[in-house]
Design a protein around this motif. Structure first.
Motif, PDB file in Angstrom:
ATOM      1  N   GLY A 108      12.038 -62.006  40.301  1.00 47.04           N
ATOM      2  CA  GLY A 108      13.035 -61.159  41.334  1.00 47.04           C
ATOM      3  C   GLY A 108      13.244 -59.787  40.994  1.00 47.04           C
ATOM      4  O   GLY A 108      12.906 -58.756  41.452  1.00 47.04           O
ATOM      5  N   VAL A 109      13.715 -59.715  39.654  1.00 50.95           N
ATOM      6  CA  VAL A 109      14.063 -58.385  39.276  1.00 50.95           C
ATOM      7  C   VAL A 109      12.498 -57.481  38.991  1.00 50.95           C
ATOM      8  O   VAL A 109      12.702 -56.489  38.987  1.00 50.95           O
ATOM      9  N   ASN A 110      11.762 -58.181  38.224  1.00 50.15           N
ATOM     10  CA  ASN A 110      10.493 -57.484  37.778  1.00 50.15           C
ATOM     11  C   ASN A 110       9.897 -56.917  39.249  1.00 50.15           C
ATOM     12  O   ASN A 110       9.223 -56.045  39.117  1.00 50.15           O
ATOM     13  N   LEU A 111       9.911 -57.791  40.192  1.00 44.80           N
ATOM     14  CA  LEU A 111       9.330 -57.088  41.408  1.00 44.80           C
ATOM     15  C   LEU A 111      10.230 -55.923  41.947  1.00 44.80           C
ATOM     16  O   LEU A 111       9.601 -54.906  42.419  1.00 44.80           O
ATOM     17  N   GLY A 112      11.557 -56.178  41.798  1.00 44.45           N
ATOM     18  CA  GLY A 112      12.141 -54.792  42.065  1.00 44.45           C
ATOM     19  C   GLY A 112      11.880 -53.670  41.227  1.00 44.45           C
ATOM     20  O   GLY A 112      11.952 -52.293  41.722  1.00 44.45           O
ATOM     21  N   PHE A 113      11.803 -53.835  39.959  1.00 43.22           N
ATOM     22  CA  PHE A 113      11.188 -52.821  38.859  1.00 43.22           C
ATOM     23  C   PHE A 113      10.011 -52.205  39.623  1.00 43.22           C
ATOM     24  O   PHE A 113       9.833 -50.827  39.356  1.00 43.22           O
ATOM     25  N   GLY A 114       8.999 -52.891  39.980  1.00 45.42           N
ATOM     26  CA  GLY A 114       7.948 -52.632  40.643  1.00 45.42           C
ATOM     27  C   GLY A 114       7.844 -51.754  41.656  1.00 45.42           C
ATOM     28  O   GLY A 114       7.378 -50.884  41.987  1.00 45.42           O
ATOM     29  N   ASP A 115       8.768 -52.052  42.410  1.00 51.01           N
ATOM     30  CA  ASP A 115       9.159 -51.379  43.751  1.00 51.01           C
ATOM     31  C   ASP A 115       9.584 -50.053  43.455  1.00 51.01           C
ATOM     32  O   ASP A 115       9.138 -49.024  43.889  1.00 51.01           O
ATOM     33  N   ALA A 116      10.512 -49.872  42.572  1.00 53.65           N
ATOM     34  CA  ALA A 116      10.974 -48.668  42.123  1.00 53.65           C
ATOM     35  C   ALA A 116      10.244 -47.644  41.536  1.00 53.65           C
ATOM     36  O   ALA A 116      10.080 -46.710  41.721  1.00 53.65           O
ATOM     37  N   ALA A 117       9.325 -48.319  40.684  1.00 51.92           N
ATOM     38  CA  ALA A 117       8.133 -47.330  40.125  1.00 51.92           C
ATOM     39  C   ALA A 117       7.414 -46.763  40.880  1.00 51.92           C
ATOM     40  O   ALA A 117       6.917 -45.825  41.154  1.00 51.92           O
ATOM     41  N   ALA A 118       6.876 -48.044  41.982  1.00 54.91           N
ATOM     42  CA  ALA A 118       5.962 -47.398  42.986  1.00 54.91           C
ATOM     43  C   ALA A 118       6.543 -46.201  43.893  1.00 54.91           C
ATOM     44  O   ALA A 118       5.891 -45.499  44.352  1.00 54.91           O
ATOM     45  N   LEU A 119       7.624 -46.460  44.289  1.00 54.94           N
ATOM     46  CA  LEU A 119       8.430 -45.597  44.878  1.00 54.94           C
ATOM     47  C   LEU A 119       8.646 -44.281  44.495  1.00 54.94           C
ATOM     48  O   LEU A 119       8.341 -42.998  44.956  1.00 54.94           O
ATOM     49  N   ALA A 120       9.036 -44.166  43.019  1.00 51.19           N
ATOM     50  CA  ALA A 120       9.151 -43.205  42.380  1.00 51.19           C
ATOM     51  C   ALA A 120       7.853 -42.219  42.294  1.00 51.19           C
ATOM     52  O   ALA A 120       7.745 -41.253  42.330  1.00 51.19           O
ATOM     53  N   LYS A 147       3.559 -54.422  49.217  1.00 48.25           N
ATOM     54  CA  LYS A 147       3.934 -55.592  49.972  1.00 48.25           C
ATOM     55  C   LYS A 147       2.731 -56.688  49.718  1.00 48.25           C
ATOM     56  O   LYS A 147       3.232 -57.631  49.312  1.00 48.25           O
ATOM     57  N   THR A 148       1.519 -56.334  49.275  1.00 51.95           N
ATOM     58  CA  THR A 148       0.785 -57.347  49.011  1.00 51.95           C
ATOM     59  C   THR A 148       0.912 -58.123  47.842  1.00 51.95           C
ATOM     60  O   THR A 148       1.123 -59.209  47.716  1.00 51.95           O
ATOM     61  N   ALA A 149       1.396 -57.145  46.826  1.00 51.36           N
ATOM     62  CA  ALA A 149       1.950 -57.870  45.385  1.00 51.36           C
ATOM     63  C   ALA A 149       3.166 -58.661  45.567  1.00 51.36           C
ATOM     64  O   ALA A 149       3.190 -59.623  44.958  1.00 51.36           O
ATOM     65  N   ASN A 150       4.052 -58.259  46.431  1.00 53.63           N
ATOM     66  CA  ASN A 150       5.314 -59.142  46.541  1.00 53.63           C
ATOM     67  C   ASN A 150       5.271 -60.149  47.447  1.00 53.63           C
ATOM     68  O   ASN A 150       5.844 -61.088  46.792  1.00 53.63           O
ATOM     69  N   VAL A 151       4.497 -60.179  48.350  1.00 53.36           N
ATOM     70  CA  VAL A 151       4.079 -61.460  48.973  1.00 53.36           C
ATOM     71  C   VAL A 151       3.281 -62.353  48.321  1.00 53.36           C
ATOM     72  O   VAL A 151       3.650 -63.476  48.290  1.00 53.36           O
ATOM     73  N   ALA A 152       2.362 -62.042  47.439  1.00 48.04           N
ATOM     74  CA  ALA A 152       1.687 -62.991  46.735  1.00 48.04           C
ATOM     75  C   ALA A 152       2.748 -63.480  45.715  1.00 48.04           C
ATOM     76  O   ALA A 152       2.472 -64.968  45.524  1.00 48.04           O
ATOM     77  N   MET A 153       3.305 -62.845  45.142  1.00 50.62           N
ATOM     78  CA  MET A 153       4.312 -63.405  43.938  1.00 50.62           C
ATOM     79  C   MET A 153       5.301 -64.188  44.701  1.00 50.62           C
ATOM     80  O   MET A 153       5.580 -65.515  44.074  1.00 50.62           O
ATOM     81  N   ALA A 154       5.846 -64.055  45.771  1.00 53.29           N
ATOM     82  CA  ALA A 154       6.861 -64.780  46.501  1.00 53.29           C
ATOM     83  C   ALA A 154       6.351 -66.086  46.757  1.00 53.29           C
ATOM     84  O   ALA A 154       6.783 -67.170  46.796  1.00 53.29           O
ATOM     85  N   ALA A 155       4.956 -66.134  47.419  1.00 52.83           N
ATOM     86  CA  ALA A 155       4.425 -67.320  47.490  1.00 52.83           C
ATOM     87  C   ALA A 155       4.131 -68.155  46.317  1.00 52.83           C
ATOM     88  O   ALA A 155       4.569 -69.424  46.555  1.00 52.83           O
ATOM     89  N   VAL A 156       3.834 -67.665  45.473  1.00 54.37           N
ATOM     90  CA  VAL A 156       3.453 -68.422  44.001  1.00 54.37           C
ATOM     91  C   VAL A 156       4.866 -69.070  43.694  1.00 54.37           C
ATOM     92  O   VAL A 156       4.965 -70.144  43.086  1.00 54.37           O
TER      93      VAL A 156
END
Length: 206
Positions: A108-120, A147-156
């Motif tokens: 969960g926190v890794n996905l958040g870090f990925g979001d922050a990096a992509a937004l920055a 969105k695609t990466a997050n949905v995929a990881m959430a499903a896994v």
């Protein structure tokens, strides 16, 4: 915890609750690891992706002990949720504001870090060309990227949670065999580790 366990922990005495917390922090859901066993496991885990043994030699430390309660106990249901939209004009959702997943392996926190990096990155590129950083067309690049990466990881993760919530003999054997086998398939293991670390590109093709 199951809803029943959570309810029991909310209603038990403060003394019993503190004892239960310390027991969980110290021993968790398995045997108390020794420093050598942790070193050996970490060396095996990262041996295929270029980490040195020296970088993984961290001793297991018994956590500080809880000594009492200073706040009312609360319980929160763990569930997978995902926002339909990440962005609107002047607004972007990141991390748990955009998606929540079952807390497995800190993803969960890794996905958040990925979001922050992509937004920055999107904002930086927008600033470099003089764009309004709150413009919807600019922020949409961030949404499309994540969105695609997050949905995929959430499903896994949801699949893992459901798979481990079932206690059925044949399934248990099959599940254990699959994870044990993945440990010895180096390309598969590297891909799993790289993806879990937030690297969307496969190390096989990088």
């Amino acid at each position: 915890m199951s809803p029943e366990e959570a309810s029991r922990h909310k209603s038990m005495s403060s003394k019993d609750f503190v004892m239960s917390v310390n027991r969980a922090l110290d021993f968790g859901y398995g045997p108390h690891p020794s420093s050598s066993s942790v070193d050996h496991y970490m060396e095996k885990l990262f041996s295929g992706i270029g980490h040195t043994a020296a970088s993984t030699k961290e001793c297991f430390e018994v956590p500080p002990r809880a000594i009492g309660l200073i706040f009312e106990r609360m319980a929160f249901r763990l569930s997978m949720m995902h926002s339909h939209d990440y962005v609107s004009k002047g607004l972007a959702l990141v991390g748990d504001a955009a998606h929540t997943v079952h807390p497995l392996a800190g993803q969960g926190v890794n996905l958040g870090f990925g979001d922050a990096a992509a937004l920055a990155k999107v904002i930086s590129e927008g600033v470099s060309i003089g764009a309004n950083i709150g413009d919807l067309s600019l922020l949409s690049w961030y949404e499309n990227d994540r969105k695609t990466a997050n949905v995929a990881m959430a499903a896994v993760l949801d699949g893992f949670q459901k798979m481990y919530s079932v206690d059925f003999g044949p399934l248990n054997v099959l599940r254990a065999a699959a994870f044990h086998g993945a440990q010895y398939i180096s390309p598969l293991k590297r891909n799993i580790i790289f993806y879990a670390m937030g690297n969307k590109q496969s190390p096989l093709f990088s």
